[in-house]
Design a protein around this motif. Sequence first.
Motif, mmCIF file in Angstrom:
data_model
loop_
_atom_site.group_PDB
_atom_site.id
_atom_site.type_symbol
_atom_site.label_atom_id
_atom_site.label_comp_id
_atom_site.label_asym_id
_atom_site.label_seq_id
_atom_site.Cartn_x
_atom_site.Cartn_y
_atom_site.Cartn_z
ATOM 1 N N SER A 1 27.434 40.915 77.960
ATOM 2 C CA SER A 1 28.236 40.095 78.869
ATOM 3 C C SER A 1 29.747 40.186 78.587
ATOM 4 O O SER A 1 30.545 39.558 79.268
ATOM 5 N N ILE A 2 30.122 40.969 77.575
ATOM 6 C CA ILE A 2 31.554 41.140 77.263
ATOM 7 C C ILE A 2 32.192 41.992 78.362
ATOM 8 O O ILE A 2 31.687 43.064 78.711
ATOM 9 N N ASN A 3 33.311 41.515 78.890
ATOM 10 C CA ASN A 3 33.990 42.201 79.994
ATOM 11 C C ASN A 3 34.633 43.516 79.575
ATOM 12 O O ASN A 3 34.560 44.494 80.310
ATOM 13 N N SER B 1 11.058 36.443 62.524
ATOM 14 C CA SER B 1 11.213 35.972 63.897
ATOM 15 C C SER B 1 12.643 35.493 64.173
ATOM 16 O O SER B 1 13.212 35.802 65.230
ATOM 17 N N ASN B 2 13.224 34.754 63.230
ATOM 18 C CA ASN B 2 14.607 34.283 63.407
ATOM 19 C C ASN B 2 15.583 35.444 63.518
ATOM 20 O O ASN B 2 16.495 35.430 64.358
ATOM 21 N N SER B 3 15.403 36.463 62.683
ATOM 22 C CA SER B 3 16.288 37.632 62.728
ATOM 23 C C SER B 3 16.109 38.390 64.037
ATOM 24 O O SER B 3 17.102 38.818 64.661
ATOM 25 N N GLU B 4 14.874 38.588 64.461
ATOM 26 C CA GLU B 4 14.621 39.292 65.721
ATOM 27 C C GLU B 4 15.208 38.528 66.904
ATOM 28 O O GLU B 4 15.770 39.139 67.827
ATOM 29 N N ASP B 5 15.065 37.195 66.889
ATOM 30 C CA ASP B 5 15.665 36.362 67.942
ATOM 31 C C ASP B 5 17.183 36.532 67.966
ATOM 32 O O ASP B 5 17.798 36.627 69.030
ATOM 33 N N TYR B 6 17.779 36.557 66.766
ATOM 34 C CA TYR B 6 19.232 36.715 66.674
ATOM 35 C C TYR B 6 19.666 38.012 67.351
ATOM 36 O O TYR B 6 20.603 38.022 68.156
ATOM 37 N N TYR B 7 19.004 39.133 67.023
ATOM 38 C CA TYR B 7 19.398 40.417 67.596
ATOM 39 C C TYR B 7 19.233 40.437 69.114
ATOM 40 O O TYR B 7 20.079 41.004 69.820
ATOM 41 N N ILE C 1 19.496 37.836 71.171
ATOM 42 C CA ILE C 1 20.562 37.001 71.740
ATOM 43 C C ILE C 1 21.914 37.706 71.611
ATOM 44 O O ILE C 1 22.699 37.733 72.575
ATOM 45 N N ALA C 2 22.169 38.298 70.445
ATOM 46 C CA ALA C 2 23.452 38.990 70.218
ATOM 47 C C ALA C 2 23.618 40.157 71.183
ATOM 48 O O ALA C 2 24.700 40.374 71.733
ATOM 49 N N GLU C 3 22.525 40.886 71.425
ATOM 50 C CA GLU C 3 22.575 42.013 72.359
ATOM 51 C C GLU C 3 22.864 41.521 73.773
ATOM 52 O O GLU C 3 23.670 42.119 74.507
ATOM 53 N N SER C 4 22.252 40.439 74.155
ATOM 54 C CA SER C 4 22.498 39.852 75.466
ATOM 55 C C SER C 4 23.957 39.410 75.610
ATOM 56 O O SER C 4 24.594 39.634 76.644
ATOM 57 N N GLU D 1 31.413 48.713 71.315
ATOM 58 C CA GLU D 1 31.562 48.555 69.867
ATOM 59 C C GLU D 1 30.575 47.512 69.330
ATOM 60 O O GLU D 1 29.902 47.731 68.321
ATOM 61 N N MET D 2 30.472 46.393 70.021
ATOM 62 C CA MET D 2 29.566 45.321 69.586
ATOM 63 C C MET D 2 28.098 45.742 69.722
ATOM 64 O O MET D 2 27.282 45.457 68.842
ATOM 65 N N THR D 3 27.756 46.437 70.789
ATOM 66 C CA THR D 3 26.392 46.906 71.007
ATOM 67 C C THR D 3 25.972 47.859 69.894
ATOM 68 O O THR D 3 24.858 47.766 69.365
ATOM 69 N N GLU D 4 26.872 48.782 69.522
ATOM 70 C CA GLU D 4 26.567 49.739 68.448
ATOM 71 C C GLU D 4 26.460 49.029 67.099
ATOM 72 O O GLU D 4 25.601 49.377 66.277
ATOM 73 N N LEU D 5 27.316 48.054 66.867
ATOM 74 C CA LEU D 5 27.282 47.283 65.621
ATOM 75 C C LEU D 5 25.951 46.533 65.477
ATOM 76 O O LEU D 5 25.326 46.556 64.411
ATOM 77 N N ILE D 6 25.537 45.915 66.561
ATOM 78 C CA ILE D 6 24.269 45.171 66.570
ATOM 79 C C ILE D 6 23.097 46.126 66.354
ATOM 80 O O ILE D 6 22.184 45.838 65.563
#
Length: 196
Positions: A106-108, A91-97, A99-102, A115-120
């Motif tokens: 929001s990166i301008n 659950s903690n790992s799924e929550d992390y992904y 939040i990280a995707e969100s 790059e960040m979306t693909e990394l995640i």
Amino acid sequence: MKKILFASALALSTLSCRENKSQNNNIVEKAAESTESSIPIKRLSKTQDIFDGIYYEKVKNDQELRKIDEKISLMQEDAHQMQSIYNSIISNSEDYYLIAESRAKSINDSVLRKEMTELIKESSENYDLKVQKIKELKHQINRNKQSIYSIYSAFKIRKTLPEIEKYQNAHPLKTDSLNQFINKQNKLLEELKKLK
């Protein structure tokens, strides 16, 4: 006039009840005869039903049964605890992904965002592959837990069924007292109907 009739009916009813009180007590006493049993069937607490109460009495007086009962209880508790630990990690790992995707969305800077979306996404997919085996094992634990509960319930039924039958035999349901009591009620009803 109505008050006088009501007072008369109340007085008659009270007198009738007093006269029949000893007779009624006899009926109730007869109904209560033979209700003592050597089988201690009772509800032991507000949360315990009659089934578990009977089984508790069996366990209390049988050391082998108590060992089995404790073993099953510990196994079920351990299964719950194991699932809880792994559920928390997953659950903690799924929550992390999530939040990280969100945050990545929001990166301008569009290049950095992509790059960040693909990394995640890559990390999340790798994690899902690792977790797949864990999920299968957790599922097996859950199936085993349900099987243990089912077989244990059947075992408890086999152990307690003879006890409830002994209880029923010790408490025969006779109709004599009920019929006598109904007759008394009917007599009182007839007396009340005759009042005007």
